[in-house]
Design a protein around this motif. Structure first.
Motif, PDB file in Angstrom:
ATOM      1  N   GLN A  22       0.822  -1.170   0.108  1.00  0.00           N
ATOM      2  CA  GLN A  22       0.106  -0.154  -0.145  1.00  0.00           C
ATOM      3  C   GLN A  22       0.779   1.275  -0.186  1.00  0.00           C
ATOM      4  O   GLN A  22       0.503   2.342  -0.729  1.00  0.00           O
ATOM      5  N   THR A  23       2.058   1.283   0.832  1.00  0.00           N
ATOM      6  CA  THR A  23       2.907   2.389   0.753  1.00  0.00           C
ATOM      7  C   THR A  23       4.410   1.782   0.890  1.00  0.00           C
ATOM      8  O   THR A  23       4.562   0.865   1.401  1.00  0.00           O
ATOM      9  N   ALA A  24       5.142   2.483   0.124  1.00  0.00           N
ATOM     10  CA  ALA A  24       6.576   2.401   0.456  1.00  0.00           C
ATOM     11  C   ALA A  24       7.447   3.427  -0.197  1.00  0.00           C
ATOM     12  O   ALA A  24       6.804   4.433  -0.916  1.00  0.00           O
ATOM     13  N   THR A  25       8.768   3.514   0.195  1.00  0.00           N
ATOM     14  CA  THR A  25       9.757   4.568  -0.482  1.00  0.00           C
ATOM     15  C   THR A  25      10.633   3.748  -1.016  1.00  0.00           C
ATOM     16  O   THR A  25      11.167   2.800  -0.564  1.00  0.00           O
ATOM     17  N   VAL A  26      11.081   4.208  -2.237  1.00  0.00           N
ATOM     18  CA  VAL A  26      12.096   3.734  -3.039  1.00  0.00           C
ATOM     19  C   VAL A  26      12.980   4.417  -3.324  1.00  0.00           C
ATOM     20  O   VAL A  26      12.744   5.740  -3.965  1.00  0.00           O
ATOM     21  N   GLN A  27      14.244   4.301  -3.325  1.00  0.00           N
ATOM     22  CA  GLN A  27      15.233   5.387  -3.487  1.00  0.00           C
ATOM     23  C   GLN A  27      16.594   4.503  -4.121  1.00  0.00           C
ATOM     24  O   GLN A  27      16.752   3.568  -4.025  1.00  0.00           O
ATOM     25  N   ILE A  28      16.995   5.323  -5.093  1.00  0.00           N
ATOM     26  CA  ILE A  28      18.138   5.187  -5.677  1.00  0.00           C
ATOM     27  C   ILE A  28      18.959   6.540  -5.887  1.00  0.00           C
ATOM     28  O   ILE A  28      18.814   7.453  -6.471  1.00  0.00           O
ATOM     29  N   GLY A  29      20.228   6.334  -4.967  1.00  0.00           N
ATOM     30  CA  GLY A  29      21.018   7.461  -4.850  1.00  0.00           C
ATOM     31  C   GLY A  29      20.249   8.610  -4.163  1.00  0.00           C
ATOM     32  O   GLY A  29      19.667   8.373  -2.970  1.00  0.00           O
ATOM     33  N   THR A  30      20.071   9.921  -4.586  1.00  0.00           N
ATOM     34  CA  THR A  30      19.552  11.013  -4.027  1.00  0.00           C
ATOM     35  C   THR A  30      17.919  10.970  -4.460  1.00  0.00           C
ATOM     36  O   THR A  30      17.274  11.769  -4.103  1.00  0.00           O
ATOM     37  N   VAL A  32      14.110   9.758  -4.640  1.00  0.00           N
ATOM     38  CA  VAL A  32      13.112   9.148  -3.826  1.00  0.00           C
ATOM     39  C   VAL A  32      11.853   9.244  -4.476  1.00  0.00           C
ATOM     40  O   VAL A  32      11.596  10.295  -4.864  1.00  0.00           O
ATOM     41  N   VAL A  33      11.225   8.125  -4.348  1.00  0.00           N
ATOM     42  CA  VAL A  33       9.876   8.151  -4.818  1.00  0.00           C
ATOM     43  C   VAL A  33       8.868   7.294  -3.720  1.00  0.00           C
ATOM     44  O   VAL A  33       9.438   6.250  -3.278  1.00  0.00           O
ATOM     45  N   ARG A  34       7.695   7.804  -3.423  1.00  0.00           N
ATOM     46  CA  ARG A  34       6.838   7.078  -2.308  1.00  0.00           C
ATOM     47  C   ARG A  34       5.745   6.834  -3.347  1.00  0.00           C
ATOM     48  O   ARG A  34       5.046   7.486  -4.104  1.00  0.00           O
ATOM     49  N   ILE A  35       5.286   5.423  -3.084  1.00  0.00           N
ATOM     50  CA  ILE A  35       4.028   4.916  -3.664  1.00  0.00           C
ATOM     51  C   ILE A  35       3.074   4.932  -2.589  1.00  0.00           C
ATOM     52  O   ILE A  35       3.132   4.919  -1.418  1.00  0.00           O
ATOM     53  N   SER A  36       1.609   5.210  -3.342  1.00  0.00           N
ATOM     54  CA  SER A  36       0.444   5.248  -2.244  1.00  0.00           C
ATOM     55  C   SER A  36      -0.487   3.910  -2.868  1.00  0.00           C
ATOM     56  O   SER A  36      -0.262   3.404  -3.836  1.00  0.00           O
ATOM     57  N   PRO A  37      -1.680   3.682  -2.094  1.00  0.00           N
ATOM     58  CA  PRO A  37      -2.418   2.815  -2.612  1.00  0.00           C
ATOM     59  C   PRO A  37      -2.856   2.852  -4.043  1.00  0.00           C
ATOM     60  O   PRO A  37      -3.198   2.116  -4.764  1.00  0.00           O
ATOM     61  N   ALA A  38      -2.923   4.111  -4.533  1.00  0.00           N
ATOM     62  CA  ALA A  38      -3.393   4.138  -5.936  1.00  0.00           C
ATOM     63  C   ALA A  38      -2.405   3.553  -6.966  1.00  0.00           C
ATOM     64  O   ALA A  38      -2.736   3.502  -7.944  1.00  0.00           O
ATOM     65  N   ASP A  39      -1.186   3.728  -6.591  1.00  0.00           N
ATOM     66  CA  ASP A  39      -0.125   3.196  -7.387  1.00  0.00           C
ATOM     67  C   ASP A  39      -0.362   1.531  -7.824  1.00  0.00           C
ATOM     68  O   ASP A  39       0.440   0.964  -8.535  1.00  0.00           O
ATOM     69  N   PRO A  49      21.022   8.155 -12.925  1.00  0.00           N
ATOM     70  CA  PRO A  49      22.365   8.108 -13.457  1.00  0.00           C
ATOM     71  C   PRO A  49      22.598   6.635 -13.823  1.00  0.00           C
ATOM     72  O   PRO A  49      22.441   5.580 -13.269  1.00  0.00           O
ATOM     73  N   THR A  50      23.307   6.385 -15.242  1.00  0.00           N
ATOM     74  CA  THR A  50      23.832   5.193 -15.464  1.00  0.00           C
ATOM     75  C   THR A  50      25.002   4.683 -14.718  1.00  0.00           C
ATOM     76  O   THR A  50      25.495   5.163 -13.827  1.00  0.00           O
ATOM     77  N   GLY A  51      25.236   3.277 -14.862  1.00  0.00           N
ATOM     78  CA  GLY A  51      26.040   2.452 -14.258  1.00  0.00           C
ATOM     79  C   GLY A  51      25.292   1.805 -13.030  1.00  0.00           C
ATOM     80  O   GLY A  51      24.092   1.458 -13.109  1.00  0.00           O
ATOM     81  N   THR A  52      26.079   1.020 -12.140  1.00  0.00           N
ATOM     82  CA  THR A  52      25.551   0.189 -11.187  1.00  0.00           C
ATOM     83  C   THR A  52      25.089   0.960 -10.135  1.00  0.00           C
ATOM     84  O   THR A  52      26.136   1.985  -9.513  1.00  0.00           O
ATOM     85  N   GLN A  53      23.965   1.289  -9.635  1.00  0.00           N
ATOM     86  CA  GLN A  53      23.344   1.833  -8.533  1.00  0.00           C
ATOM     87  C   GLN A  53      22.598   0.906  -7.564  1.00  0.00           C
ATOM     88  O   GLN A  53      22.598  -0.289  -7.602  1.00  0.00           O
ATOM     89  N   THR A  54      22.361   1.471  -6.255  1.00  0.00           N
ATOM     90  CA  THR A  54      21.836   0.637  -5.267  1.00  0.00           C
ATOM     91  C   THR A  54      20.275   1.129  -5.314  1.00  0.00           C
ATOM     92  O   THR A  54      20.099   2.247  -4.954  1.00  0.00           O
ATOM     93  N   VAL A  55      19.489   0.147  -5.245  1.00  0.00           N
ATOM     94  CA  VAL A  55      18.015   0.364  -4.952  1.00  0.00           C
ATOM     95  C   VAL A  55      17.569   0.010  -3.603  1.00  0.00           C
ATOM     96  O   VAL A  55      18.046  -0.989  -3.282  1.00  0.00           O
ATOM     97  N   GLN A  56      16.950   0.994  -2.858  1.00  0.00           N
ATOM     98  CA  GLN A  56      16.676   0.583  -1.646  1.00  0.00           C
ATOM     99  C   GLN A  56      15.055   0.932  -1.238  1.00  0.00           C
ATOM    100  O   GLN A  56      14.792   1.968  -1.724  1.00  0.00           O
ATOM    101  N   ILE A  57      14.440  -0.184  -0.803  1.00  0.00           N
ATOM    102  CA  ILE A  57      12.984  -0.050  -0.533  1.00  0.00           C
ATOM    103  C   ILE A  57      12.482  -0.434   0.546  1.00  0.00           C
ATOM    104  O   ILE A  57      13.000  -1.232   1.314  1.00  0.00           O
ATOM    105  N   SER A  58      11.828   0.612   1.361  1.00  0.00           N
ATOM    106  CA  SER A  58      11.243   0.393   2.755  1.00  0.00           C
ATOM    107  C   SER A  58       9.975   0.501   2.830  1.00  0.00           C
ATOM    108  O   SER A  58       9.309   1.569   1.969  1.00  0.00           O
ATOM    109  N   SER A  59       9.020  -0.226   3.630  1.00  0.00           N
ATOM    110  CA  SER A  59       7.716   0.133   3.774  1.00  0.00           C
ATOM    111  C   SER A  59       7.535  -0.144   5.348  1.00  0.00           C
ATOM    112  O   SER A  59       8.114  -1.238   5.749  1.00  0.00           O
ATOM    113  N   PRO A  60       6.704   0.220   5.979  1.00  0.00           N
ATOM    114  CA  PRO A  60       6.349   0.245   7.211  1.00  0.00           C
ATOM    115  C   PRO A  60       5.683  -1.398   7.660  1.00  0.00           C
ATOM    116  O   PRO A  60       4.834  -1.715   6.889  1.00  0.00           O
TER     117      PRO A  60
END
Length: 90
Positions: A22-30, A32-39, A49-60
Motif C-alpha cells: 500500500q505504501t513504500a519508499t523507493v530510493q536510488i542515490g538521491t 526518492v519516490v513514494r508509492i500510495s495505494p493508488a499506485d 544516472p547510468t552504471g551500477t546503482q543501489t536500490v533501497q525499498i522500505s515500507s512500514p
C-alpha cells in the motif's frame, strides 16, 4: 551531462504475491519516490544516472530491501515484481 536511464518495478507482500504494498519508499542515490495505494505497488524513477546503482525499498512493517541495479543510457530497467518480507511473518 550525465547519461541517464529509468528504473521501474512492482512491490508486493512476499508471503502473498498478489497483494500489492500500500505504501513504500523507493530510493536510488538521491532520488526518492513514494508509492500510495493508488499506485497498486508500481513505481518508476526517471533520470537515474547510468552504471551500477543501489536500490533501497522500505515500507512500514516490512524488512528493507536493498540490491544493485544496472542502469543503461536511455533504457528502462524493469526490476519486475519485488516481494518484501513482513517483519511479523504475516
Amino acid at each position: 551531462m550525465t547519461d541517464r536511464g529509468r528504473v521501474v518495478g512492482t512491490l508486493v507482500n512476499a508471503a502473498r504475491p498478489t497483494e500489492f504494498l500500500q505504501t513504500a519508499t523507493v530510493q536510488i542515490g538521491t532520488q526518492v519516490v513514494r508509492i500510495s495505494p493508488a499506485d497498486k505497488g508500481a513505481f518508476h524513477l526517471d533520470s537515474v544516472p547510468t552504471g551500477t546503482q543501489t536500490v533501497q525499498i522500505s515500507s512500514p512493517g516490512y524488512t528493507t530491501y536493498s540490491a544493485p541495479v544496472v542502469v543503461r543510457k536511455d533504457e528502462t530497467t524493469d526490476l519486475n515484481v519485488i516481494g518484501l518480507t513482513s517483519q511479523t511473518g504475516l
